[in-house]
Design a protein around this motif. Structure first.
Motif, PDB file in Angstrom:
ATOM      1  N   ALA A  96      -2.225 -12.917  -8.368  1.00 49.85           N
ATOM      2  CA  ALA A  96      -2.641 -13.335  -7.035  1.00 49.85           C
ATOM      3  C   ALA A  96      -2.804 -12.148  -6.101  1.00 49.85           C
ATOM      4  O   ALA A  96      -3.762 -12.073  -5.315  1.00 49.85           O
ATOM      5  N   ALA A  97      -1.865 -11.193  -6.187  1.00 50.52           N
ATOM      6  CA  ALA A  97      -1.930 -10.015  -5.318  1.00 50.52           C
ATOM      7  C   ALA A  97      -3.134  -9.140  -5.665  1.00 50.52           C
ATOM      8  O   ALA A  97      -3.828  -8.628  -4.774  1.00 50.52           O
ATOM      9  N   PHE A  98      -3.403  -8.960  -6.953  1.00 53.56           N
ATOM     10  CA  PHE A  98      -4.565  -8.167  -7.345  1.00 53.56           C
ATOM     11  C   PHE A  98      -5.861  -8.868  -6.944  1.00 53.56           C
ATOM     12  O   PHE A  98      -6.832  -8.207  -6.556  1.00 53.56           O
ATOM     13  N   ALA A  99      -5.882 -10.190  -7.028  1.00 60.00           N
ATOM     14  CA  ALA A  99      -7.059 -10.930  -6.587  1.00 60.00           C
ATOM     15  C   ALA A  99      -7.313 -10.708  -5.107  1.00 60.00           C
ATOM     16  O   ALA A  99      -8.463 -10.530  -4.668  1.00 60.00           O
ATOM     17  N   GLU A 100      -6.235 -10.704  -4.322  1.00 63.49           N
ATOM     18  CA  GLU A 100      -6.367 -10.434  -2.889  1.00 63.49           C
ATOM     19  C   GLU A 100      -6.921  -9.031  -2.656  1.00 63.49           C
ATOM     20  O   GLU A 100      -7.744  -8.807  -1.767  1.00 63.49           O
ATOM     21  N   GLY A 101      -6.435  -8.061  -3.467  1.00 66.89           N
ATOM     22  CA  GLY A 101      -6.922  -6.696  -3.319  1.00 66.89           C
ATOM     23  C   GLY A 101      -8.402  -6.568  -3.613  1.00 66.89           C
ATOM     24  O   GLY A 101      -9.130  -5.846  -2.917  1.00 66.89           O
ATOM     25  N   LEU A 102      -8.879  -7.280  -4.627  1.00 63.81           N
ATOM     26  CA  LEU A 102     -10.306  -7.249  -4.938  1.00 63.81           C
ATOM     27  C   LEU A 102     -11.120  -7.977  -3.873  1.00 63.81           C
ATOM     28  O   LEU A 102     -12.201  -7.523  -3.475  1.00 63.81           O
ATOM     29  N   ALA A 103     -10.598  -9.116  -3.400  1.00 64.86           N
ATOM     30  CA  ALA A 103     -11.301  -9.858  -2.339  1.00 64.86           C
ATOM     31  C   ALA A 103     -11.420  -9.019  -1.079  1.00 64.86           C
ATOM     32  O   ALA A 103     -12.438  -9.063  -0.379  1.00 64.86           O
ATOM     33  N   GLY A 104     -10.365  -8.237  -0.796  1.00 63.77           N
ATOM     34  CA  GLY A 104     -10.406  -7.382   0.380  1.00 63.77           C
ATOM     35  C   GLY A 104     -11.454  -6.295   0.301  1.00 63.77           C
ATOM     36  O   GLY A 104     -11.805  -5.686   1.317  1.00 63.77           O
ATOM     37  N   GLN A 105     -11.950  -6.032  -0.903  1.00 66.98           N
ATOM     38  CA  GLN A 105     -13.005  -5.035  -1.078  1.00 66.98           C
ATOM     39  C   GLN A 105     -14.380  -5.686  -1.239  1.00 66.98           C
ATOM     40  O   GLN A 105     -15.324  -5.049  -1.680  1.00 66.98           O
ATOM     41  N   GLY A 106     -14.453  -6.966  -0.896  1.00 70.37           N
ATOM     42  CA  GLY A 106     -15.749  -7.641  -0.868  1.00 70.37           C
ATOM     43  C   GLY A 106     -16.151  -8.319  -2.144  1.00 70.37           C
ATOM     44  O   GLY A 106     -17.296  -8.790  -2.266  1.00 70.37           O
ATOM     45  N   LEU A 107     -15.233  -8.419  -3.130  1.00 72.52           N
ATOM     46  CA  LEU A 107     -15.565  -9.091  -4.373  1.00 72.52           C
ATOM     47  C   LEU A 107     -15.195 -10.564  -4.291  1.00 72.52           C
ATOM     48  O   LEU A 107     -14.217 -10.938  -3.641  1.00 72.52           O
ATOM     49  N   ALA A 108     -15.969 -11.387  -4.977  1.00 71.78           N
ATOM     50  CA  ALA A 108     -15.727 -12.829  -4.959  1.00 71.78           C
ATOM     51  C   ALA A 108     -14.562 -13.189  -5.870  1.00 71.78           C
ATOM     52  O   ALA A 108     -14.422 -12.647  -6.970  1.00 71.78           O
TER      53      ALA A 108
END
Length: 286
Positions: free
Chosen positions: A196-208
């Protein structure tokens, strides 16, 4: 412990290729599945971001040098637009720990991934002594090592603008349910929290992140109290003895070298003392 889910987040870019690099945690240890083997955060993260290609290159015992030498070239061949890098703890537990060398190696890895077009998420580590009690001298040495590693990881992330997951601040990171029987690897819940935390990190960089990372455990193998005792006797004590022996030898050698240098070069007032320079400016102030 937790029943919440991390909601999917719409980003401007879909993840076509996800690569995971690292050690035994990234390989999934601590989250056993029926029939043998490990799952871990990497497949859970892949389910959330729904990549067309998913490559997990992590291996048990890997150090930063292993990632640079073997895992990075394979990751670049996968042409990832998202990458997770979880590495460094095995380096802190060896007598040849060298923060400057780790900085150089990690910078090369992250720079290469970013240069290839990948959004990268790395890690900052927690206080292991709060999860896995170790003897005082070893605890103090490991604490210093982890602090040095965290400074390196933070510096590299800031240099390349990558996201970083801080385990020390991750809600629930110190709860016993987040850790497996060995207290060195996350449990199923812990791996779900990481995903979940890594998903948030990727989302924060504009990834879906189209799907959710559920924090409700399912699909893993329950661990009994007997499993805890068995691991402690068969693996835990020998592992601790091995690491303590390696690091204790390192500590003794360092002490003897310091004493030898002191004997050969006694403290003598220098013939010339340069004037003290101004204190360095630190920004932001404070």
């Amino acid at each position: 412990m937790q029943d919440a889910t991390t909601a999917g987040r719409p980003g401007s870019r879909r993840v076509r290729s996800l690569a995971v690099l690292g050690d035994s945690v990234a390989a999934g240890m601590g989250d056993p599945v029926a029939g043998g083997g490990w799952r871990g955060f990497a497949p859970l993260l892949a389910e959330a971001v729904e990549p067309a290609r998913f490559t997990n290159l992590a291996s048990s015992g890997a150090r930063v040098a292993d990632v640079r030498r073997a895992q990075l070239p394979a990751a670049l061949r996968a042409r990832p637009d998202a990458a997770v890098l979880m590495i460094g703890m095995n380096d802190t537990m060896r007598s040849d720990f060298d923060a400057a060398l780790l900085r150089q190696q990690l910078d090369h890895v992250v720079c290469s991934l970013v240069g290839a077009g990948a959004a990268v998420v790395t890690i900052r580590y927690h206080d292991h002594a709060r999860v896995f009690p170790v003897p005082g001298p070893l605890r103090r040495l490991l604490t210093r090592r982890i602090e040095a590693l965290n400074r390196v990881l933070t510096s590299v992330a800031e240099s390349h603008g990558t996201a970083i997951v801080d385990l020390d601040r991750l809600p629930g990171a110190y709860h016993p349910d987040a850790w497996s029987v060995d207290r060195l690897h996350p449990s199923e819940l812990g791996h779900r929290m990481l995903a979940a935390a890594f998903a948030e990190g990727l989302a924060g960089q504009g990834l879906a992140v189209p799907s959710q990372v559920a924090l409700t455990c399912s699909g893993g193998v329950p661990v009994s109290r007997l499993d805890h005792v068995r691991w402690l006797l068969i693996k835990g004590v020998p592992w601790l003895a091995g690491r303590a022996g390696d690091l204790t030898r390192y500590s003794l050698i360092s002490l003897l070298r310091a004493l030898f240098r002191r004997r050969r070069h006694p403290s003598i007032a220098p013939a010339h003392v340069c004037p003290a320079s101004d204190s360095p400016q630190v920004w932001p102030a404070g």
